[in-house]
Design an enzyme around this catalytic site. Structure first.
Site, short mmCIF file in Angstrom:
data_model
loop_
_atom_site.label_atom_id
_atom_site.label_comp_id
_atom_site.label_asym_id
_atom_site.label_seq_id
_atom_site.Cartn_x
_atom_site.Cartn_y
_atom_site.Cartn_z
N ASP B 37 -22.70 -35.86 42.31
CA ASP B 37 -22.25 -35.59 40.94
C ASP B 37 -21.77 -34.16 40.75
OD1 ASP B 37 -22.70 -38.06 39.90
OD2 ASP B 37 -24.73 -37.63 39.23
N LYS B 59 -17.33 -35.51 36.98
CA LYS B 59 -16.19 -35.17 36.13
C LYS B 59 -15.73 -33.76 36.44
CE LYS B 59 -16.06 -36.55 31.59
NZ LYS B 59 -16.55 -36.51 30.21
N MET B 172 -28.54 -31.34 27.98
CA MET B 172 -27.19 -31.73 27.55
C MET B 172 -27.02 -31.59 26.04
SD MET B 172 -26.82 -35.08 30.03
CE MET B 172 -28.44 -35.73 29.62
#
Lengths: 255, 255
Positions: B37, B59, B172
């Site tokens: 990741d 991402k 987050m």
């Protein structure tokens, strides 16, 4: 010449020697002295130099454990006398481990300190037993609570716990299971899934799973005792053993 | 001959390569394929064999990340085609990591799975920044919550969080700091200590500390952004930088 005194707190992880961090293992490899607790796997001591001092400061059957101020002083004395001290604690040193008290005392004595985190049993023990502490759609948070506070009682936070959707993990709470069950039952949560894992991540692991209303029976049947991790919440239902247990009790799932 | 397919979920820890577990490093050493990741330190890939496949599934700026069902399928395809797959995730795979979804899918495809826990940023990042997540007399529990749920909103659990004595850790959530501040202010907790740590455990670490009423200012001043860990509660006041900040705002401590 005595080396520069230094104390490093190292989290030993949940039990399996290989769940120690690389950094923790390297610190042990340089230690002049290792101070370790009862919950630490003694195999970890083999990472330390053969001629290093290994001092046990935990509680053993029939013997009193050292009090926290005695441990604080011993850590500092060892650093001043021998140099590099590794303080090895089960799980992570800051999860109900009183680690910060040791850091504070050493700092007040002008001794350099370092912290190397460990894998906390609160997350890893359920994971290794097949229960994820969070799962999309089942929990958006988790709450870790001590079953044994300074006063010897269970933390009052558990009364709030019982009102939330969070996954709840209770450490050092297996001896208070009757009290925990009562608190959840009073909230009407007798059918909430619960699991208890003793000696998680080791070959001696013992496991009980069920719902609040049935778990005491299973603790007795499987003779579960400390040290154990209790996990409460919908995520417990993801364990493959949960569905058959639920069926055997002919529960109707309220959700 | 293709090796027996197997998938191991490995928690990479908070960032520092040496905070990986010994067991995780050994698993990487045997990997035919590594899927990793965005939050994983890429230096960890050097533990894997040189000729192993390394596949990035996170991402990156200007690119869409892979969707979860695509990752699940890729994991299984890699295991069937190449043998031993290590799935490397930041922190611990079961702390908001969607790790169990990957285990479930692989199991449904009859592929053997294993879980190797990691050091969770929720505990380790505050610890490495000098804030113990629990401390006698200040907190008997801690609550870890996601700032970003499936719907993109902050978890509703934070409304309950704000009513407890627990140390609260939000992962987050730094982009939702205004919302978090508002929730605590509505509970009359504007003076509660709070710290935010970006890129914890790495050389790029950034830090902000203050109270609920002042933290937004500091986030802007220090240009803090994701990935960051937010820690809220009395334990934050143990940090050596807290007292001078408190004095500079001329607060009277309510306790």
């Amino acid at each position: 010449m005595i080396k520069e005194p230094k104390i490093t707190l190292v989290g030993a992880g949940p039990g399996d020697v290989n769940l120690m961090s690389i950094k923790g293992a390297k610190a042990l490899g340089k230690a002049d002295v290792v101070l370790y607790d009862a919950l630490v796997n003694e195999e970890l001591l083999s990472f330390a130099p053969e001629n290093s001092l290994k001092i046990f400061v935990g509680k053993r059957a029939g013997q009193h454990s050292m009090k926290q101020p005695e441990i604080n002083q011993l850590l500092v004395d060892c650093a001043l006398s021998y140099g590099y001290v590794v303080r090895l604690k089960g799980g992570d040193s800051f999860v109900f481990g009183r680690g910060f008290e040791e850091i504070e005392f050493a700092t007040s004595c002008n001794i350099e300190t370092e912290v190397i985190p460990g894998i906390s049993s609160s997350i890893a023990v359920p994971a290794l037993a097949g229960i994820p502490i969070t799962h999309r759609g089942l929990s958006e948070s988790f709450w870790v609570i001590t079953g044994t506070t300074t006063s010897g009682k269970i933390s009052n936070d558990i009364y709030v716990d019982a009102k939330t959707q969070a996954t709840v993990v209770v450490l050092m709470g297996v001896n208070k299971i009757a009290e925990i069950v009562k608190i959840y039952q009073e909230e009407g949560l007798g059918r909430l899934p619960i699991a208890i894992i003793q000696n998680g991540s080791t070959p001696d692991e013992k496991f009980a799973i069920g719902v609040i209303n049935t778990i005491e029976e299973q603790v007795l049947e499987n003779k579960l005792a400390a040290p154990a991790v209790i996990v409460i919440g919908a995520v417990v239902s993801l364990h493959p053993l949960f569905q058959p247990i639920l069926n055997s009790y002919e529960f109707v799932d309220a959700e």
